[in-house]
Design a protein around this motif. Structure first.
Motif, PDB file in Angstrom:
ATOM      1  N   LEU A 120      -1.080   2.514 -65.369  1.00  0.00           N
ATOM      2  CA  LEU A 120      -0.955   2.753 -64.011  1.00  0.00           C
ATOM      3  C   LEU A 120      -0.738   1.408 -63.292  1.00  0.00           C
ATOM      4  CD1 LEU A 120      -4.184   4.834 -63.282  1.00  0.00           C
ATOM      5  CD2 LEU A 120      -1.880   5.594 -63.155  1.00  0.00           C
ATOM      6  N   ASN A 121       0.201   1.850 -62.131  1.00  0.00           N
ATOM      7  CA  ASN A 121       0.479   0.651 -61.348  1.00  0.00           C
ATOM      8  C   ASN A 121       0.223   1.210 -59.859  1.00  0.00           C
ATOM      9  OD1 ASN A 121       2.898   1.962 -60.519  1.00  0.00           O
ATOM     10  ND2 ASN A 121       3.834   1.147 -62.319  1.00  0.00           N
ATOM     11  N   ILE A 178       2.606   4.442 -59.072  1.00  0.00           N
ATOM     12  CA  ILE A 178       2.079   5.617 -59.551  1.00  0.00           C
ATOM     13  C   ILE A 178       0.915   6.193 -59.078  1.00  0.00           C
ATOM     14  CG2 ILE A 178       1.223   6.676 -62.002  1.00  0.00           C
ATOM     15  CD1 ILE A 178       3.049   4.607 -63.124  1.00  0.00           C
ATOM     16  N   GLN A 223       1.619   7.891 -55.721  1.00  0.00           N
ATOM     17  CA  GLN A 223       2.255   9.285 -56.019  1.00  0.00           C
ATOM     18  C   GLN A 223       1.313  10.220 -56.579  1.00  0.00           C
ATOM     19  OE1 GLN A 223       5.551   8.279 -58.914  1.00  0.00           O
ATOM     20  NE2 GLN A 223       6.931   7.825 -57.236  1.00  0.00           N
ATOM     21  N   LEU A 224       0.235   9.861 -57.398  1.00  0.00           N
ATOM     22  CA  LEU A 224      -0.846  10.827 -57.550  1.00  0.00           C
ATOM     23  C   LEU A 224      -1.684  11.123 -56.679  1.00  0.00           C
ATOM     24  CD1 LEU A 224      -1.431   9.236 -61.082  1.00  0.00           C
ATOM     25  CD2 LEU A 224      -0.192  11.198 -60.626  1.00  0.00           C
TER      26      LEU A 224
END
Length: 424
Positions: A329-330, A333, A336-337
């Protein structure tokens, strides 16, 4: 042109192998003198003409794919004659060699001289139904005076399943011209690393293993080997990327990382060493992009050392299997999630589990899609690479994993890894 230069007040002075640019304005009230050192004229370049060798690479190498990435070994029908070795190729290094942090005119030559005597030519005599059909050519490096040679698995082993079988009689030729018969000791086809053993009555030259963890893009490296069956060939370049993912190269099975370099390596270099300026092995040359120049890939020596430890302890590489699809994960990401699902856990780092394999150790342990792994075996983790390092060769050993779920719920799970069956 001279009139234009006078109006602009620009004067250019150039000489062979040296140039000076002097700028001034006509109304500047000062004088300047320019000294230009002109070296002696260089002799005319000597051009060497030689026939072009045409080698064919195997069409059955499993890593060849649509991206044009091919293995670096070659087939040659005619035998390769042993070439005379001069004193310059004997591996002697000047005691006054410059330290590695001072790049001088002898830096590359000194590094090559340190590792050169330990680099070998590996030829596999092949036949089909008793009919000689030529031989496969590759490279390797002696890493122990007892005759242990590090090379690529595809050089010495046929890719039939995960265990493979020897291609045929192995002939190992040293830089000093001595020839030995080799025997495959261990081979791991998924990492493409193998060890070959030769027996000698006298101690053999050995190369020193370095570390690939301290490499940076732009570091100078050299590749040594037998490209196109040309023994004792040295090429130089730089590290282009230190952690090229296997997925970037089209390999979707076991996640791995490679060193990407722009060294000129070709068929026959496979299995040879990638070397730093201290003369230490920092990678094993494995493959290149066939349709491009300066796109070559090597297995980092830190990964190779772990494989060698597996060989020493178990005689093979043991890979634990959990049955988890995992994603680092960054911030992007996570954002967006969170935008797609407000209930996504409030985390700034971790490893997302987008999929759990049915009937796997992970499913039995209670993992669910959407879990974010934040702690593994008592250690905080941020990347899949860290999980792989912690797992090592732990098979059948319970491991505690802390995950964060929707609504920021913390759950501790216990998973028992199984050994991966890479034949499936």
């Amino acid at each position: 042109m001279s009139g234009i230069l006078r109006r602009l007040g620009l004067i250019r002075t150039a000489a062979m192998a040296g140039a000076t640019l002097f700028c001034c304005r006509e109304y500047d009230r000062f004088r300047a003198s320019i000294a230009v050192r002109v070296p002696e004229p260089l002799p005319d370049s000597l051009w060497l003409t030689c026939p072009v060798l045409f080698d064919l690479y195997s069409r059955h190498f499993p890593f060849s794919n649509k991206s044009g990435i091919v293995a670096l070994y070659s087939y040659r029908v005619s035998p390769v004659p042993s070439s005379d070795v001069t004193k310059e190729a004997s591996g002697a290094v000047d005691d006054k060699s410059k330290p590695s942090d001072c790049f001088g005119k002898d830096t590359i030559a000194n590094a090559a001289a340190k590792v050169g005597p330990a680099v070998v030519n590996i030829a596999i005599h092949q036949d089909f139904f008793g009919i000689a059909s030529g031989r496969s050519i590759g490279s390797g490096t002696i890493i122990n005076k007892d005759g242990t040679i590090l090379t690529s698995a595809h050089v010495v082993v046929d890719f039939l399943g995960t265990r493979g079988s020897s291609k045929g009689k192995i002939e190992v030729t040293l830089q000093d011209g001595r020839t030995f018969e080799g025997k495959v000791v261990n081979a791991d086809l998924h990492s493409d690393i193998a060890t070959v053993k030769i027996n000698s009555e006298t101690p053999l030259p050995e190369a020193k293993l370095g570390s690939s963890s301290r490499l940076r893009p732009g570091d100078w490296v050299i590749a040594v080997g037998c490209p196109l069956s040309l023994q004792n060939t040295v090429t130089a370049g730089i590290v282009s990327c230190v952690d090229r993912k296997s997925s970037d190269l089209g390999f979707s099975d076991t996640p791995r990382e490679y060193l990407q370099t722009d060294c000129a390596i070709n068929m026959g270099n496979s299995g040879g060493p990638l070397v730093n300026m201290d003369g230490e092995i920092i990678g094993v040359n494995m493959m290149k992009v066939a349709a491009a120049d300066g796109l070559s890939f090597s297995v980092p020596i830190d990964s190779v050392c772990k494989i060698l430890e597996h060989f020493k302890r178990n005689g093979r590489v043991i890979r634990p299997w959990l049955g988890l699809k995992m994603l680092d994960l960054n911030e992007m990401i996570i954002a967006q999630l969170k935008k797609q699902d407000d209930s996504f856990p409030n985390v700034t780092k971790g490893i997302l589990v987008p999929m759990v394999t049915p009937r796997s150790p992970a499913e039995r342990a209670g993992f669910c899609p959407g879990d974010v792994v934040i702690e593994f075996d008592g250690k905080p983790v941020e990347r899949l690479k860290e999980v792989i390092e912690i797992l090592g060769d732990k098979v059948g050993v319970p491991v505690k994993v802390v995950v964060k779920r929707r609504g920021d719920k913390l759950v501790t799970l216990t998973v028992i890894p199984e050994e991966a069956n890479l034949d499936i």
